[in-house]
Design an enzyme around this catalytic site. Structure first.
Site, PDB file in Angstrom:
ATOM      1  N   ASP A 139       0.832  -1.207   0.000  1.00 24.28           N
ATOM      2  CA  ASP A 139       0.000   0.000   0.000  1.00 24.28           C
ATOM      3  C   ASP A 139       0.860   1.249   0.000  1.00 24.28           C
ATOM      4  OD1 ASP A 139      -1.824  -2.210   1.202  1.00 24.28           O
ATOM      5  OD2 ASP A 139      -3.111  -0.616   0.449  1.00 24.28           O
TER       6      ASP A 139
HETATM    7  O1  MRU Z   1      -7.668  -3.147   2.721  1.00 22.32           O
HETATM    8  P1  MRU Z   1      -7.400  -3.524   1.294  1.00 22.32           P
HETATM    9  O2  MRU Z   1      -8.142  -4.734   0.849  1.00 22.32           O
HETATM   10  O3  MRU Z   1      -7.562  -2.354   0.354  1.00 22.32           O
HETATM   11  O4  MRU Z   1      -5.864  -3.894   1.320  1.00 22.32           O
HETATM   12  C1  MRU Z   1      -5.240  -4.306   0.134  1.00 22.32           C
HETATM   13  C2  MRU Z   1      -3.818  -4.668   0.328  1.00 22.32           C
HETATM   14  O5  MRU Z   1      -3.248  -4.540   1.388  1.00 22.32           O
HETATM   15  C3  MRU Z   1      -3.084  -5.093  -0.905  1.00 22.32           C
HETATM   16  O6  MRU Z   1      -2.136  -6.057  -0.590  1.00 22.32           O
HETATM   17  C4  MRU Z   1      -2.380  -3.868  -1.500  1.00 22.32           C
HETATM   18  O7  MRU Z   1      -3.286  -2.800  -1.599  1.00 22.32           O
HETATM   19  C5  MRU Z   1      -1.809  -4.155  -2.821  1.00 22.32           C
HETATM   20  S1  MRU Z   1      -3.073  -4.397  -4.067  1.00 22.32           S
HETATM   21  C6  MRU Z   1      -2.279  -4.614  -5.526  1.00 22.32           C
END
Ligand code: MRU
Length: 381
Positions: free
Chosen positions: A253
């Site tokens: 993220d």
């Molecule tokens: O809370 P989320 O489902 O948005 O979290 C997503 C993640 O942590 C993913 O691993 C990250 O965003 C990478 S997506 C290509």
């Protein structure tokens, strides 16, 4: 059928409602930045790149369908305000803030042009937002290619033959404009006949692994097994050798300038397990996830989500034999009255990361154990 989290054409945007997956495949219309803000906050759409693209496109749709002011400046003010608002939906993934920064620059440049009017500013914005959707898919395919090459070359299992991989959360077509980042690496290995097996973790509390990644793996006929998060250590210990587990690959993220990586809660534990068991630990992310202005992981804001995501579980009615997809039930799975801590992400220190796979190649640490991430941006930095 191609899995598509985002359906877009000029003036029209639909998102696959990920709260209903894997049992129901329903698309929601997004007409405005307000719709997108709520869809992101409620996690009907999620995943760092997808969040950014949905936000960018929602505003494009709003601009195309609204009664547009004639003056360039008025449209510029409208766009800048909406982008600031969209960024407040979720704090940890940097892709949204990065997209907003770039779209603001495009808007300001367009408004500063001689003869600019409301329509020319809107068109510059829409073209830039459209490009983000297209670029994300090709970036992911390149991440897949570089990651698969690196794993085959740099792991003992890879050099010996087919590899098995472990992944966490959902980083595939559902989290991006298509193909995926970490799951894109697994897709690329599978496509070239180099994948033995994929293991995906359930990813409590939100179950992106069991609901979404498992859905994608089944959809693509990739040989795969689901494990709960608490089984990862046993998996590496008992099956690591026999399954040729080469690496754990996760998304991100936000990657700080020193390589510390914020990703879905549970990522840090997996990195520790990987190090203990001599398995490579890789982060796969487009350059839009790398934030050189954030020095280290301790500067990253970690989103905390409602405790109910931990204490309640939701799914279609199941009477032991049959699944009734028409009736979705919520059940409590924790003692009433217990306090809950629900951070959505954790930070994995760079020290535990063997490589960061981007669309322009895999970054490894130098001999002093330092990542030099500015290199992936070339001279344009
Ligand atoms: O809370 P989320 O489902 O948005 O979290 C997503 C993640 O942590 C993913 O691993 C990250 O965003 C990478 S997506 C290509």
């Amino acid at each position: 059928m191609v899995l598509q989290a985002i359906k877009y054409s000029r003036g029209q945007l639909e998102i696959l409602d990920q709260l209903k997956l894997p049992h129901q495949e329903e698309y929601d219309h997004i007409y405005s930045s307000t719709d997108a803000w709520h869809a992101i906050k409620e996690m009907r759409t999620r995943g760092a790149p997808a969040i950014a693209i949905v936000a960018a496109l929602a505003l494009a749709v709003e601009l195309v369908n609204m009664k547009l002011p004639a003056a360039a400046e008025e449209v510029q003010v409208f766009i800048l305000e909406k982008l600031d608002y969209l960024v407040t939906s979720r704090p940890t993934a940097v892709n949204l803030a990065d997209a907003a920064r770039k779209l603001k620059k495009t808007t300001e440049d367009a408004a500063a042009k001689e003869g600019a009017d409301g329509s020319s500013v809107r068109e510059a914005y829409v073209a830039a937002a459209d490009k983000m959707l297209v670029d994300d898919v090709s970036d992911n395919e390149n991440i897949g290619k570089h990651g698969a090459e690196w794993i085959v070359k740099n792991t003992a299992a890879g050099r010996q033959g087919k590899v098995s991989m472990v992944t966490h959360c959902n980083t595939g077509s559902l989290a991006t404009a298509g193909y995926g980042t970490a799951l894109g690496v697994i897709r690329a290995l599978h496509a070239q006949g180099a994948l033995k097996h994929a293991f995906c973790t359930e990813t409590r509390p939100y179950n992106q692994g069991s609901r979404l990644t498992a859905f994608e793996l089944v959809h693509d006929h990739i040989p795969a097994t689901l494990v709960t998060d608490s089984m990862a250590a046993a998996l590496l210990r008992l099956k690591g050798g026999s399954e040729n587990i080469a690496a754990i690959v996760v998304g991100a993220d936000r990657v700080a300038a020193n390589g510390d990586t914020a990703n879905k809660i549970g990522t840090y534990s997996l990195a520790i397990l990987a190090r203990h068991h001599g398995v490579k630990f890789l982060v796969a992310a487009p350059r839009t996830t790398i934030d050189l202005s954030t020095e280290s992981g301790s500067d990253i804001v970690i989103e905390e989500r409602p405790g109910q995501e931990v204490t309640l579980a939701k799914g279609p009615r199941h009477d032991g034999a049959t699944l009734d997809l028409a009736v979705v039930e919520t059940v409590s799975i924790a003692a009433h009255g217990i306090g809950v801590w629900n951070p959505a992400f954790d930070v994995t220190p760079a020290e535990l990361i063997d490589g960061i796979i981007t669309e322009v190649g895999v970054v490894e640490k130098d001999s002093d154990g330092v990542f030099h991430l500015q290199g992936v941006f070339g001279t344009g930095g």
